[in-house]
Motif scaffolding. Structure first.
Motif, PDB file in Angstrom:
ATOM      1  N   SER A  39       0.824  -1.199   0.000  1.00 31.97           N
ATOM      2  CA  SER A  39       0.000   0.000   0.000  1.00 31.97           C
ATOM      3  C   SER A  39       0.861   1.252   0.000  1.00 31.97           C
ATOM      4  O   SER A  39       1.856   1.343   0.723  1.00 31.97           O
ATOM      5  N   ALA A  40       0.436   2.226  -0.821  1.00 28.99           N
ATOM      6  CA  ALA A  40       1.103   3.533  -0.879  1.00 28.99           C
ATOM      7  C   ALA A  40       0.150   4.638  -0.461  1.00 28.99           C
ATOM      8  O   ALA A  40       0.281   5.782  -0.893  1.00 28.99           O
ATOM      9  N   ASP A  41      -0.802   4.295   0.384  1.00 24.29           N
ATOM     10  CA  ASP A  41      -1.822   5.256   0.799  1.00 24.29           C
ATOM     11  C   ASP A  41      -1.415   6.092   2.002  1.00 24.29           C
ATOM     12  O   ASP A  41      -2.250   6.812   2.565  1.00 24.29           O
ATOM     13  N   GLN A  42      -0.154   6.004   2.393  1.00 22.95           N
ATOM     14  CA  GLN A  42       0.367   6.742   3.534  1.00 22.95           C
ATOM     15  C   GLN A  42       1.847   7.041   3.274  1.00 22.95           C
ATOM     16  O   GLN A  42       2.400   6.550   2.288  1.00 22.95           O
ATOM     17  N   PRO A  43       2.497   7.846   4.107  1.00 20.33           N
ATOM     18  CA  PRO A  43       3.874   8.265   3.813  1.00 20.33           C
ATOM     19  C   PRO A  43       4.899   7.130   3.770  1.00 20.33           C
ATOM     20  O   PRO A  43       5.987   7.325   3.219  1.00 20.33           O
ATOM     21  N   THR A  44       4.594   5.991   4.372  1.00 19.61           N
ATOM     22  CA  THR A  44       5.505   4.837   4.333  1.00 19.61           C
ATOM     23  C   THR A  44       4.745   3.632   3.791  1.00 19.61           C
ATOM     24  O   THR A  44       3.577   3.433   4.124  1.00 19.61           O
ATOM     25  N   PHE A  45       5.408   2.849   2.939  1.00 22.89           N
ATOM     26  CA  PHE A  45       4.773   1.643   2.431  1.00 22.89           C
ATOM     27  C   PHE A  45       4.324   0.746   3.580  1.00 22.89           C
ATOM     28  O   PHE A  45       4.997   0.644   4.620  1.00 22.89           O
ATOM     29  N   THR A  46       3.205   0.070   3.380  1.00 26.37           N
ATOM     30  CA  THR A  46       2.846  -1.049   4.241  1.00 26.37           C
ATOM     31  C   THR A  46       2.603  -2.256   3.359  1.00 26.37           C
ATOM     32  O   THR A  46       2.133  -2.136   2.214  1.00 26.37           O
ATOM     33  N   LEU A  47       2.935  -3.421   3.875  1.00 24.94           N
ATOM     34  CA  LEU A  47       2.672  -4.681   3.195  1.00 24.94           C
ATOM     35  C   LEU A  47       1.899  -5.556   4.159  1.00 24.94           C
ATOM     36  O   LEU A  47       2.396  -5.875   5.247  1.00 24.94           O
ATOM     37  N   ASN A  48       0.697  -5.893   3.752  1.00 24.37           N
ATOM     38  CA  ASN A  48      -0.180  -6.674   4.630  1.00 24.37           C
ATOM     39  C   ASN A  48      -0.378  -5.970   5.967  1.00 24.37           C
ATOM     40  O   ASN A  48      -0.438  -6.598   7.026  1.00 24.37           O
ATOM     41  N   GLY A  49      -0.407  -4.636   5.904  1.00 26.21           N
ATOM     42  CA  GLY A  49      -0.660  -3.846   7.097  1.00 26.21           C
ATOM     43  C   GLY A  49       0.560  -3.547   7.940  1.00 26.21           C
ATOM     44  O   GLY A  49       0.458  -2.847   8.954  1.00 26.21           O
ATOM     45  N   PHE A 250      -1.263   5.506 -10.582  1.00 24.37           N
ATOM     46  CA  PHE A 250       0.037   4.857 -10.422  1.00 24.37           C
ATOM     47  C   PHE A 250       0.863   5.642  -9.412  1.00 24.37           C
ATOM     48  O   PHE A 250       0.813   6.875  -9.392  1.00 24.37           O
ATOM     49  N   LEU A 251       1.646   4.940  -8.611  1.00 28.95           N
ATOM     50  CA  LEU A 251       2.633   5.614  -7.766  1.00 28.95           C
ATOM     51  C   LEU A 251       3.847   5.940  -8.617  1.00 28.95           C
ATOM     52  O   LEU A 251       4.383   5.082  -9.318  1.00 28.95           O
ATOM     53  N   GLN A 252       4.299   7.186  -8.557  1.00 31.48           N
ATOM     54  CA  GLN A 252       5.462   7.587  -9.329  1.00 31.48           C
ATOM     55  C   GLN A 252       6.727   7.323  -8.519  1.00 31.48           C
ATOM     56  O   GLN A 252       6.817   7.682  -7.340  1.00 31.48           O
ATOM     57  N   PRO A 260      19.740  12.383  -4.624  1.00 31.25           N
ATOM     58  CA  PRO A 260      18.431  11.816  -4.270  1.00 31.25           C
ATOM     59  C   PRO A 260      17.529  12.806  -3.544  1.00 31.25           C
ATOM     60  O   PRO A 260      16.300  12.775  -3.722  1.00 31.25           O
ATOM     61  N   GLU A 261      18.105  13.665  -2.716  1.00 33.64           N
ATOM     62  CA  GLU A 261      17.273  14.583  -1.931  1.00 33.64           C
ATOM     63  C   GLU A 261      16.429  15.495  -2.830  1.00 33.64           C
ATOM     64  O   GLU A 261      15.235  15.708  -2.562  1.00 33.64           O
ATOM     65  N   GLN A 262      17.036  16.009  -3.902  1.00 34.78           N
ATOM     66  CA  GLN A 262      16.289  16.894  -4.805  1.00 34.78           C
ATOM     67  C   GLN A 262      15.178  16.134  -5.519  1.00 34.78           C
ATOM     68  O   GLN A 262      14.072  16.649  -5.712  1.00 34.78           O
ATOM     69  N   GLN A 263      15.469  14.900  -5.914  1.00 38.34           N
ATOM     70  CA  GLN A 263      14.430  14.093  -6.572  1.00 38.34           C
ATOM     71  C   GLN A 263      13.287  13.803  -5.598  1.00 38.34           C
ATOM     72  O   GLN A 263      12.103  13.847  -5.974  1.00 38.34           O
ATOM     73  N   PHE A 264      13.621  13.514  -4.349  1.00 30.86           N
ATOM     74  CA  PHE A 264      12.580  13.225  -3.358  1.00 30.86           C
ATOM     75  C   PHE A 264      11.715  14.457  -3.072  1.00 30.86           C
ATOM     76  O   PHE A 264      10.500  14.356  -2.914  1.00 30.86           O
ATOM     77  N   GLU A 265      12.354  15.614  -3.003  1.00 25.03           N
ATOM     78  CA  GLU A 265      11.593  16.838  -2.766  1.00 25.03           C
ATOM     79  C   GLU A 265      10.589  17.067  -3.889  1.00 25.03           C
ATOM     80  O   GLU A 265       9.432  17.468  -3.644  1.00 25.03           O
ATOM     81  N   LYS A 266      11.017  16.788  -5.123  1.00 23.30           N
ATOM     82  CA  LYS A 266      10.105  16.941  -6.261  1.00 23.30           C
ATOM     83  C   LYS A 266       8.992  15.904  -6.198  1.00 23.30           C
ATOM     84  O   LYS A 266       7.813  16.225  -6.455  1.00 23.30           O
ATOM     85  N   LEU A 267       9.333  14.674  -5.852  1.00 22.69           N
ATOM     86  CA  LEU A 267       8.315  13.635  -5.737  1.00 22.69           C
ATOM     87  C   LEU A 267       7.268  14.010  -4.686  1.00 22.69           C
ATOM     88  O   LEU A 267       6.062  13.798  -4.888  1.00 22.69           O
ATOM     89  N   LEU A 270       4.859  16.407  -6.044  1.00 24.28           N
ATOM     90  CA  LEU A 270       3.938  15.778  -6.988  1.00 24.28           C
ATOM     91  C   LEU A 270       2.973  14.823  -6.283  1.00 24.28           C
ATOM     92  O   LEU A 270       1.824  14.665  -6.715  1.00 24.28           O
ATOM     93  N   GLN A 271       3.453  14.184  -5.206  1.00 22.94           N
ATOM     94  CA  GLN A 271       2.676  13.161  -4.513  1.00 22.94           C
ATOM     95  C   GLN A 271       2.780  13.361  -3.005  1.00 22.94           C
ATOM     96  O   GLN A 271       3.496  12.613  -2.332  1.00 22.94           O
ATOM     97  N   PRO A 272       2.109  14.335  -2.457  1.00 21.58           N
ATOM     98  CA  PRO A 272       2.209  14.565  -1.005  1.00 21.58           C
ATOM     99  C   PRO A 272       1.737  13.343  -0.215  1.00 21.58           C
ATOM    100  O   PRO A 272       0.801  12.656  -0.605  1.00 21.58           O
ATOM    101  N   ASN A 273       2.451  13.104   0.872  1.00 17.99           N
ATOM    102  CA  ASN A 273       2.072  12.030   1.817  1.00 17.99           C
ATOM    103  C   ASN A 273       2.080  10.645   1.180  1.00 17.99           C
ATOM    104  O   ASN A 273       1.319   9.766   1.580  1.00 17.99           O
ATOM    105  N   LYS A 274       2.953  10.462   0.184  1.00 17.64           N
ATOM    106  CA  LYS A 274       3.117   9.143  -0.434  1.00 17.64           C
ATOM    107  C   LYS A 274       4.522   8.603  -0.135  1.00 17.64           C
ATOM    108  O   LYS A 274       5.461   9.375   0.094  1.00 17.64           O
ATOM    109  N   PRO A 275       4.691   7.292  -0.146  1.00 11.61           N
ATOM    110  CA  PRO A 275       6.023   6.731   0.082  1.00 11.61           C
ATOM    111  C   PRO A 275       6.984   7.125  -1.038  1.00 11.61           C
ATOM    112  O   PRO A 275       6.568   7.347  -2.184  1.00 11.61           O
ATOM    113  N   LEU A 276       8.240   7.197  -0.708  1.00 14.60           N
ATOM    114  CA  LEU A 276       9.288   7.527  -1.667  1.00 14.60           C
ATOM    115  C   LEU A 276      10.015   6.262  -2.086  1.00 14.60           C
ATOM    116  O   LEU A 276      10.379   5.433  -1.247  1.00 14.60           O
TER     117      LEU A 276
END
Length: 660
Positions: A39-49, A250-252, A260-267, A270-276
């Protein structure tokens, strides 16, 4: 073995004993049953919760012998990684129009193509799987993974909603996805995510805007086939924003080698509160024939990888093991106007944590150290496996040859009569799917040549051409990078060559053309121009068009190579010609490398299988020969040398790099 290597092996063994009571990867994430996937519905991935950071390594099943998949995967898991990522190559699974191979289809690459075994092996080795399913993959692979028979369509627009293109994409995915569907994590399998397309945002240019409608059509195909796991795209968010993404669907993810920091800031914009996640963290790079061998400092890789994990973010290391572009499977890129195409080497070593033969590098142990440091979930991992031994077999002599004339006279697999020269993809062979790879010969018989006759090839050669008169090469030798500017190579437009000095009656003219690899990336407009052979113009002798050709494709299929006729005693080492040697093995076979430094340019086939190309200009000078391609007893080695060969074959225990 260096002291650093020894110490880290001891640390690895100690960690194993210290973690014997830890759960496996699957035990931790599936205990209590499976209720949900990644799941990518929160700032960190979860798998099976349960919270998860994905630590993945890239391994392409088509670049590693099937017999070694388990070894490479176990090494990935032993480094502490919890997933393996692979592209899926459409051109391998549908080598002919409507003919599919997923491990038992009888194609030349059949033994590499059992996707179900690949996924089962990953799960047995305690790894999750990320499938980068295309349809376009790039991967520095021939034609970016597209089947070449698509080029037979008079009108087709790749990577768009074009009806012709999508008709074939839909048929392919409707065949592929039902195989993959049952291996999804929520169905008890290892697959936690699917990547849709690849670097689609990179298509953005003045002449083309990536189509959201195209991505939505792909999404619908996946949905129709029961795919429920997380769908992602991969691009550089800094360079292309969300041009290649479908926000909210889709999750980008990001592809990067630095910053990496600049790419993450852009992500995050584009996708607030999504896993990186970094879908491609480049551990090294690939090589072109004629360039320097590319390396990337271990210290630099370690620094950037740690910054990714510390941020914190998930990452797939591209590549964890590169492997080999067996046969004619390498891709190519368009360079500058004066350079033209640049062809990728047989070795896809990539300067990765595991080298081409699966041996450890310093990067491997750096990664193992960092994952252990940053992974909040502690699970058991296997011991670092022992290396597969390498053997330098004794030098063997060249025993016999087939001259070029005898090759065409007695071994032509097809002879196609054509008024004009045409591209190999347009030949009506292989169930009307054309010629995908290898060489192609354009023959004109009974030609009367006036003194100092000049041959002209209209347009450009795709990609190199040798001219023979009565079986004798009259075009220049190939020795250095500077020869790319001479007659016979792709840089020359409307190239000319004087083919004789004295008058000659009833001669046979042959033009042997080699395909050096199709473009694997770039803008959409380039895909329709990647035909191979002679197709950009006509051929002329003293400005008179030559017509009524015999066209002979030389694909070097296994059955053909194993049944060649007209072998004779070796009379010359001057090509083009085929040369045969026998490697006798008394014990169980071992990995080795064939040292090709005494040879010039061509192809090596072992027991009929086209191992790969070699080129004197480097940087690669040896061909990795895995033990699974050999057998106890006699092993045939056939070399197709285009220019100047040697009277023996030597073996070594490691790759040889030479910089031009």
């Amino acid at each position: 073995m260096c002291l650093y290597f020894t110490i880290l092996l001891l640390i690895s063994s100690f960690n194993l004993f210290a973690s014997e009571d830890l759960p496996t990867n699957y035990e931790y994430f599936t205990s209590g049953g499976i209720s949900s996937g990644l799941s990518a519905d929160q700032p960190t991935f979860t798998l099976n919760g349960k919270e998860i950071f994905i630590y993945s390594g890239g391994l392409h099943y088509f670049r590693v012998p099937r017999a070694y998949w388990r070894d490479r995967m176990r090494k990935i898991r032993a480094a502490g990684l919890n997933a393996v990522a692979t592209y899926i190559a459409w051109n391998l699974h549908e080598p002919e129009n409507g003919v599919f191979d997923f491990g038992n289809g009888g194609s030349e690459m059949e033994d590499f193509l059992d996707l179900e075994e690949f996924m089962k092996t990953a799960q047995e080795e305690d790894l999750f799987v990320i499938l980068r399913s295309g349809p376009f993959i790039c991967a520095e692979y021939n034609f970016g993974g597209f089947p070449t028979w698509l080029l037979r369509e008079n009108h087709i627009e790749f990577r768009t909603t074009d009806e012709t293109y999508m008709k074939y994409v839909t048929r392919y995915f409707n065949t592929l996805l039902p195989i993959l569907e049952k291996y999804q994590f929520t169905k008890g399998g290892p697959v936690i995510a699917f990547q849709i397309e690849n670097e689609y945002g990179n298509q953005e240019s003045r002449n083309f805007r990536p189509q959201k409608e195209y991505l939505e059509q792909l999404h619908q195909i996946f949905s129709n086939n029961g795919i429920v796991e997380l769908l992602v795209t991969a691009d550089s968010p800094l360079s292309h924003g969300d041009a290649g993404a479908l926000p909210g669907v889709f999750l980008q993810t990001a592809n990067l080698g630095a910053s990496p920091e600049q790419q993450f800031e852009k992500l995050l914009q584009l996708q607030p509160n999504k896993p990186l996640m970094v879908m491609e963290f480049w551990s090294g790079w690939f090589d072109f024939w004629g360039d320097k061998h590319t390396t990337k400092k271990a210290s630099s890789v370690k620094d950037v990888y740690e910054r990714i994990l510390k941020y914190p973010a998930s990452a797939n290391i591209y590549m964890f093991i590169g492997g080999t572009n067996f046969g004619f499977s390498n891709g190519a890129t368009y360079g500058t106007a004066d350079v033209g195409i640049e062809s990728i080497t047989t070795s896809y070593d990539y300067d990765a944590p595991l080298n081409e033969a699966g041996d450890y590098t310093d990067k491997y142990f750096d990664i193992k150290e960092l994952v252990a440091k940053y992974n909040p979930v502690k699970t058991s991992t296997p011991e670092v496996p022992e290396l597969i031994p390498k053997v330098a077999y004794p030098t063997i002599p060249i025993e016999k040859e087939i001259t070029f004339s005898d090759l065409i006279k007695n071994n032509a697999p097809h002879v196609i009569e054509s008024e004009n020269v045409i591209a190999m993809e347009k030949l009506d062979i292989n169930s009307n799917s054309g010629q995908a790879s290898g060489y192609i010969v354009y023959r004109k018989e009974n030609v009367d040549l006036a003194p100092k006759t000049v041959l002209k090839i209209g347009g450009k050669v795709c990609d190199s051409a040798e001219v023979l008169i009565d079986g004798v090469r009259v075009s220049p030798n190939f020795e250095t990078n500077a020869d790319f500017d001479n007659f016979g190579f792709w840089r020359k437009q409307d190239a000319t060559l004087q083919v004789n000095t004295e008058e000659k009656k009833g001669a046979t003219l042959d033009i042997l053309v080699e395909n050096w690899g199709r473009v694997n990336g770039g803008r959409v407009t380039g895909y329709n121009q990647t035909f191979k052979g002679l197709w950009q113009g006509d051929v002329y002798l003293n400005d008179k068009k030559v017509s009524d050709w015999k066209i002979i494709p030389l694909e070097f299929k296994k059955d053909w190579t194993n049944n060649l006729k007209s072998w004779s005693e070796v009379s010359s080492s001057t090509g083009p010609a085929l040369y045969y040697a026998n490697l006798e093995i008394s014990d169980e076979p071992s990995d080795t490398y064939i040292d090709m430094r005494q040879w010039t340019r061509g192809l090596v086939a072992v027991n009929g299988f086209p191992l790969g190309r070699y080129t004197k200009i480097g940087p690669q000078q040896a061909l990795y020969l895995p033990a699974p391609f050999l057998k106890k007893g006699s092993n045939s080695i056939v070399v197709f040398e285009e220019y100047k060969g040697a009277d023996e074959l030597k073996f070594v225990t490691k790759q040889i790099w030479s910089n031009p």
